[in-house]
Write a protein that holds these residues in place. Structure first.
Motif: not given
Length: 395
Positions: A253-257, A297-302
């Motif tokens: 699961l790729r999470i992008g916020i 899962s891995a998450c990227i946040i800007t």
């Protein structure tokens, strides 16, 4: 490992052990292969998931950020169960591209996406993802960009200081034929059929929060509460939770916020130094990391950190993130007209790299990094030039 022959009371015991090893054509220092029946008793192995690979340093499962050069700087990629925080550039021009490359890499590898935003509909974000460069076209596209931005070798040697000539070259990293990490064409959009075939979930804050919603007193803003519940439901219901294995083929699961911490999320840390929700963002990250640590899962946040008034909050956010990189654009600054930076569009700062399963982290030998958006490719290079070539310039 095969059992090593132990010392016996006489030479006969050792001799028989050697004879047995020679008959089976396996020495005492070789690993036994699978049995003829097809069974293998060598123990559990790492799960094989498309678009992932184990770290050669610590064995942690990695996914690509969508930028092979950035993967190299981060020690091979982004570790599963971790958060990558991107400090947005001032005008938010280049950070969305890194955000979209991360999502596009997930679609290419068949990963599940979770896209959250308070500014733009996730469906529209997916429509703007860059197109992948396939193995047949990637080298051609890369060579064209390099040719269009080529600098005479004699000028390069005059500008680069002798101490930087000895550093590993980060620039012009060509495409490789590998299923881990792809290059993307920023001038084209991802094919519609890839988006339709992908599995993705969208969280658009204006659609989740009602104006008539009664909010009970809580340390988290309503937007953060809704987002955490949404992420938790996806992780548990679709089997990304490590304690509840997936029934089908295992996936990531790729999470992008996007733009987390901005006023659009109902947070006031960008408006006041000591706002009423000063701890809301840090508590959100604390709970989010707990969800990621027990899931595939891995998450990227800007995050617009340049707008946050209280610098203490920035330090807390950094500590609660695993990997932190900052983008500094030259637009609107003195460096935009400085000849020293004429070949680049901004600087990239590797602020923090996680220490996973060891006491030290993988840090690149190249500290002075710059980025530029060429005609089609986003590249990262070592930028530091010799001041001897520009004696009258000030950095």
């Amino acid at each position: 490992m095969a059992a090593v022959a132990t010392c016996g009371s006489g030479a006969g015991t050792t001799g028989s052990a050697v004879a047995t090893a020679s008959k089976s054509n396996v020495t005492s220092f070789q690993r036994r292969g699978p049995r003829a029946s097809g069974t293998n008793d060598s123990g559990p192995r790492l799960v094989s998931i498309a678009g992932t690979r184990p770290s050669v340093r610590n064995g942690q499962l990695l996914v690509s950020t969508g930028l092979p050069a950035l993967d190299q700087l981060l020690g091979g990629g982004l570790a599963i169960g971790t958060v990558l925080l991107i400090e947005e550039d001032k005008y938010n021009i280049y950070s969305p591209l890194l955000f979209k490359c991360f999502l596009a890499e997930g679609i290419v590898n068949g990963h599940t996406l979770l896209v959250a935003s308070a500014k733009e509909d996730p469906a529209n974000i997916l429509q703007e993802l860059p197109a992948p460069l396939l193995d047949d076209n990637s080298k051609k596209e890369f060579d064209e960009d390099v040719y269009n931005h080529k600098t005479p070798e004699s000028n390069i040697k005059m500008k680069i200081a002798w101490r930087y000539q000895l550093l590993p070259k980060m620039e012009q990293i060509g495409p490789v034929s590998s299923r881990f990490g792809h290059y993307y064409d920023a001038s084209k959009r991802i094919p519609q059929e890839l988006i339709e075939a992908s599995n993705w979930h969208g969280f658009f804050l204006p659609e989740k929060i009602s104006s008539t919603l009664k909010v009970e007193p809580c340390s988290l803003t309503p937007g953060y509460i809704k987002l955490l519940q949404f992420i938790q439901n996806i992780i548990y219901e679709e089997g990304f939770d490590g304690s509840n294995p997936q029934k089908k083929q295992r996936n990531v699961l790729r999470i992008g916020i996007q733009n987390l911490g901005s006023p659009l999320w109902g947070d006031d840390i960008c408006c006041a130094e000591n706002g009423s929700n000063s701890h809301s963002l840090t508590k959100f990250l604390y709970v989010l990391r707990g969800l990621l640590r027990t899931s595939l899962s891995a998450c990227i946040i800007t995050m617009p950190t340049h707008l946050i008034q209280n610098k203490t909050i920035i330090a807390r956010v950094t500590n609660l993130s695993d990997t932190v990189i900052g983008l500094e654009s030259f637009i609107g600054s003195e460096r935009e007209t400085n000849p020293l930076y004429k070949d680049y569009h901004g600087l990239i700062h590797i602020r923090q790299i996680p220490r996973l399963n060891n006491l030290i982290c993988d840090e690149s030998d190249v500290k002075d990094l710059a980025f530029k958006l060429k005609r089609k490719l986003f590249t990262i290079e070592g930028w530091r030039k010799s001041l001897w070539s520009f004696p009258n310039l000030k950095i």
